[in-house]
Design a protein around this motif. Structure first.
Motif, PDB file in Angstrom:
ATOM      1  N   HIS A  17      25.316   3.226 128.046  1.00  0.00           N
ATOM      2  CA  HIS A  17      26.601   2.688 127.581  1.00  0.00           C
ATOM      3  C   HIS A  17      27.664   3.786 127.483  1.00  0.00           C
ATOM      4  O   HIS A  17      28.857   3.514 127.633  1.00  0.00           O
ATOM      5  CB  HIS A  17      26.418   1.963 126.248  1.00  0.00           C
ATOM      6  CG  HIS A  17      25.627   0.691 126.392  1.00  0.00           C
ATOM      7  ND1 HIS A  17      25.942  -0.291 127.301  1.00  0.00           N
ATOM      8  CD2 HIS A  17      24.505   0.243 125.766  1.00  0.00           C
ATOM      9  CE1 HIS A  17      25.057  -1.285 127.227  1.00  0.00           C
ATOM     10  NE2 HIS A  17      24.174  -0.969 126.302  1.00  0.00           N
ATOM     11  N   GLY A  51      21.817  -8.245 121.880  1.00  0.00           N
ATOM     12  CA  GLY A  51      21.717  -7.288 122.992  1.00  0.00           C
ATOM     13  C   GLY A  51      22.943  -7.400 123.883  1.00  0.00           C
ATOM     14  O   GLY A  51      22.848  -7.473 125.104  1.00  0.00           O
ATOM     15  N   ASN A  56      29.403  -8.765 128.664  1.00  0.00           N
ATOM     16  CA  ASN A  56      29.649  -9.763 129.707  1.00  0.00           C
ATOM     17  C   ASN A  56      29.682 -11.177 129.122  1.00  0.00           C
ATOM     18  O   ASN A  56      30.557 -11.982 129.452  1.00  0.00           O
ATOM     19  CB  ASN A  56      28.554  -9.693 130.785  1.00  0.00           C
ATOM     20  CG  ASN A  56      28.362  -8.284 131.303  1.00  0.00           C
ATOM     21  OD1 ASN A  56      27.898  -7.422 130.572  1.00  0.00           O
ATOM     22  ND2 ASN A  56      28.756  -8.034 132.530  1.00  0.00           N
ATOM     23  N   ASP A  72      23.927  -5.169 119.018  1.00  0.00           N
ATOM     24  CA  ASP A  72      23.135  -4.327 119.927  1.00  0.00           C
ATOM     25  C   ASP A  72      22.516  -3.211 119.099  1.00  0.00           C
ATOM     26  O   ASP A  72      22.978  -2.903 118.001  1.00  0.00           O
ATOM     27  CB  ASP A  72      24.031  -3.750 121.032  1.00  0.00           C
ATOM     28  CG  ASP A  72      23.247  -3.386 122.287  1.00  0.00           C
ATOM     29  OD1 ASP A  72      23.269  -4.183 123.255  1.00  0.00           O
ATOM     30  OD2 ASP A  72      22.595  -2.316 122.307  1.00  0.00           O
ATOM     31  N   GLN A  73      21.471  -2.573 119.682  1.00  0.00           N
ATOM     32  CA  GLN A  73      20.888  -1.407 119.016  1.00  0.00           C
ATOM     33  C   GLN A  73      21.760  -0.174 119.212  1.00  0.00           C
ATOM     34  O   GLN A  73      21.608   0.814 118.489  1.00  0.00           O
ATOM     35  CB  GLN A  73      19.504  -1.121 119.595  1.00  0.00           C
ATOM     36  CG  GLN A  73      19.544  -0.669 121.061  1.00  0.00           C
ATOM     37  CD  GLN A  73      18.194  -0.246 121.612  1.00  0.00           C
ATOM     38  OE1 GLN A  73      17.293   0.075 120.857  1.00  0.00           O
ATOM     39  NE2 GLN A  73      18.073  -0.235 122.919  1.00  0.00           N
ATOM     40  N   ASN A  95      18.309  -2.875 115.362  1.00  0.00           N
ATOM     41  CA  ASN A  95      17.218  -2.992 116.322  1.00  0.00           C
ATOM     42  C   ASN A  95      16.521  -4.342 116.115  1.00  0.00           C
ATOM     43  O   ASN A  95      16.152  -4.681 114.983  1.00  0.00           O
ATOM     44  CB  ASN A  95      16.219  -1.838 116.124  1.00  0.00           C
ATOM     45  CG  ASN A  95      15.292  -1.714 117.312  1.00  0.00           C
ATOM     46  OD1 ASN A  95      14.579  -2.647 117.655  1.00  0.00           O
ATOM     47  ND2 ASN A  95      15.318  -0.560 117.946  1.00  0.00           N
ATOM     48  N   MET A  96      16.344  -5.082 117.180  1.00  0.00           N
ATOM     49  CA  MET A  96      15.732  -6.415 117.054  1.00  0.00           C
ATOM     50  C   MET A  96      14.291  -6.365 116.575  1.00  0.00           C
ATOM     51  O   MET A  96      13.712  -7.392 116.213  1.00  0.00           O
ATOM     52  CB  MET A  96      15.803  -7.159 118.388  1.00  0.00           C
ATOM     53  CG  MET A  96      17.204  -7.616 118.747  1.00  0.00           C
ATOM     54  SD  MET A  96      17.223  -8.698 120.192  1.00  0.00           S
ATOM     55  CE  MET A  96      16.984  -7.522 121.518  1.00  0.00           C
ATOM     56  N   ASP A 113      20.786 -12.413 126.525  1.00  0.00           N
ATOM     57  CA  ASP A 113      20.864 -12.269 127.989  1.00  0.00           C
ATOM     58  C   ASP A 113      20.273 -10.921 128.403  1.00  0.00           C
ATOM     59  O   ASP A 113      20.848  -9.871 128.092  1.00  0.00           O
ATOM     60  CB  ASP A 113      22.337 -12.383 128.413  1.00  0.00           C
ATOM     61  CG  ASP A 113      22.475 -12.502 129.925  1.00  0.00           C
ATOM     62  OD1 ASP A 113      21.461 -12.717 130.607  1.00  0.00           O
ATOM     63  OD2 ASP A 113      23.630 -12.395 130.407  1.00  0.00           O
ATOM     64  N   ARG A 201      25.110 -10.566 139.685  1.00  0.00           N
ATOM     65  CA  ARG A 201      26.124  -9.814 138.929  1.00  0.00           C
ATOM     66  C   ARG A 201      25.997  -8.314 139.167  1.00  0.00           C
ATOM     67  O   ARG A 201      26.975  -7.583 139.147  1.00  0.00           O
ATOM     68  CB  ARG A 201      25.994 -10.135 137.442  1.00  0.00           C
ATOM     69  CG  ARG A 201      27.181  -9.680 136.618  1.00  0.00           C
ATOM     70  CD  ARG A 201      27.057 -10.146 135.187  1.00  0.00           C
ATOM     71  NE  ARG A 201      26.087  -9.369 134.449  1.00  0.00           N
ATOM     72  CZ  ARG A 201      25.579  -9.725 133.260  1.00  0.00           C
ATOM     73  NH1 ARG A 201      25.947 -10.853 132.716  1.00  0.00           N
ATOM     74  NH2 ARG A 201      24.713  -8.958 132.650  1.00  0.00           N
TER      75      ARG A 201
END
Ligand SMILES: C[S@@+](CC[C@H](N)C(=O)[O-])C[C@H]1O[C@@H](n2cnc3c(N)ncnc32)[C@H](O)[C@@H]1O
Length: 220
Positions: A17, A51, A56, A72-73, A95-96, A113, A201
């Protein structure tokens, strides 16, 4: 996820990222959520984008006029979302694999996604239990996950540490699903839609499953 997989994943995604920190006008939306327009259209509650990465799906939802909570983490991913999408008033960095920071029954629609295929089976099921908990009865989880028919599955992609789960050179885990995996792992939900398809994509075609599952109504 053992601690080293978890740490490797965070490092990998922070780096990704940081280097791909797109401006809003470069973020691509694809139309995979159109199929679930009725489900998404019906809720008055914010939609949870788990996440979320570069955003997007956050962008798709904003364009449909939906309030979004992006998670998101990666702190970098969340900072990018806050910069690119001032409309998104709530973001969470967690964190999930840890308990989700939401009360029971907070959402009618959760989107995950390309973020549920990084875990061992028991971890995936633990995450799904958390998603069940934060959904209202009758609420939906809409997701996409890697297919075993994806070009990256199998040979040359690291060691298989569990059926359909590989450890990559970066020390991260990557899972690939077949339809039987999905029906088993998501079996606490009612499976409304599951379909294998190709996503375009990314630079290369990606073969995945698109799914929509529903938490049972509470008849008690
Ligand atoms: C392939 S990207 C998908 C991003 C976005 N949903 C999309 O489809 O464009 C996967 C995202 O899942 C996040 N992720 C992976 N493992 C996670 C975990 N254990 N907890 C929270 N987020 C995680 C990553 O940080 C990354 O941003």
């Amino acid at each position: 996820m053992e601690q080293d997989h978890r740490a490797a994943s965070l490092q990998y995604w922070e780096e990704t990222h940081r280097t791909q920190g797109y401006a809003r006008d470069r973020i691509r939306v694809d139309d995979w959520l159109d199929r679930f327009a009725d489900v998404i259209g019906q809720t008055d509650k914010p939609v949870l984008d788990l996440g979320c990465g570069g955003g997007n799906d956050t962008l798709y939802l904003i364009e449909k006029g939906k309030p979004v909570i992006a998670c998101d983490q990666s702190e970098t991913a969340i900072a990018n979302i806050q910069k690119n999408f001032p409309e998104v008033r709530e973001t969470h960095c967690f964190n999930m694999l840890d308990p989700f920071p939401f009360a029971d029954g907070s959402f009618e629609v959760v989107i995950a996604d390309l973020c549920l295929h990084y875990f061992l089976e028991k971890e995936t099921m633990q995450i799904l239990r958390e998603i069940q908990r934060i959904l209202l009865p009758g609420g939906h989880l809409i997701f996409r996950v890697n297919s075993v028919n994806d070009i990256h599955h199998g040979a040359g992609k690291g060691t298989e540490v569990e059926h359909h789960v590989y450890e990559t050179d970066a020390g991260t885990l990557k899972r690939f699903f077949d339809e039987a995996d999905i029906r088993r792992i998501f079996s606490e939900f009612q499976i409304e839609y599951v379909h294998e398809e190709i996503m375009t994509r990314y630079q290369f075609e990606k073969r995945l499953f698109r799914g929509c599952v529903r938490k049972a109504e509470d008849h008690g």
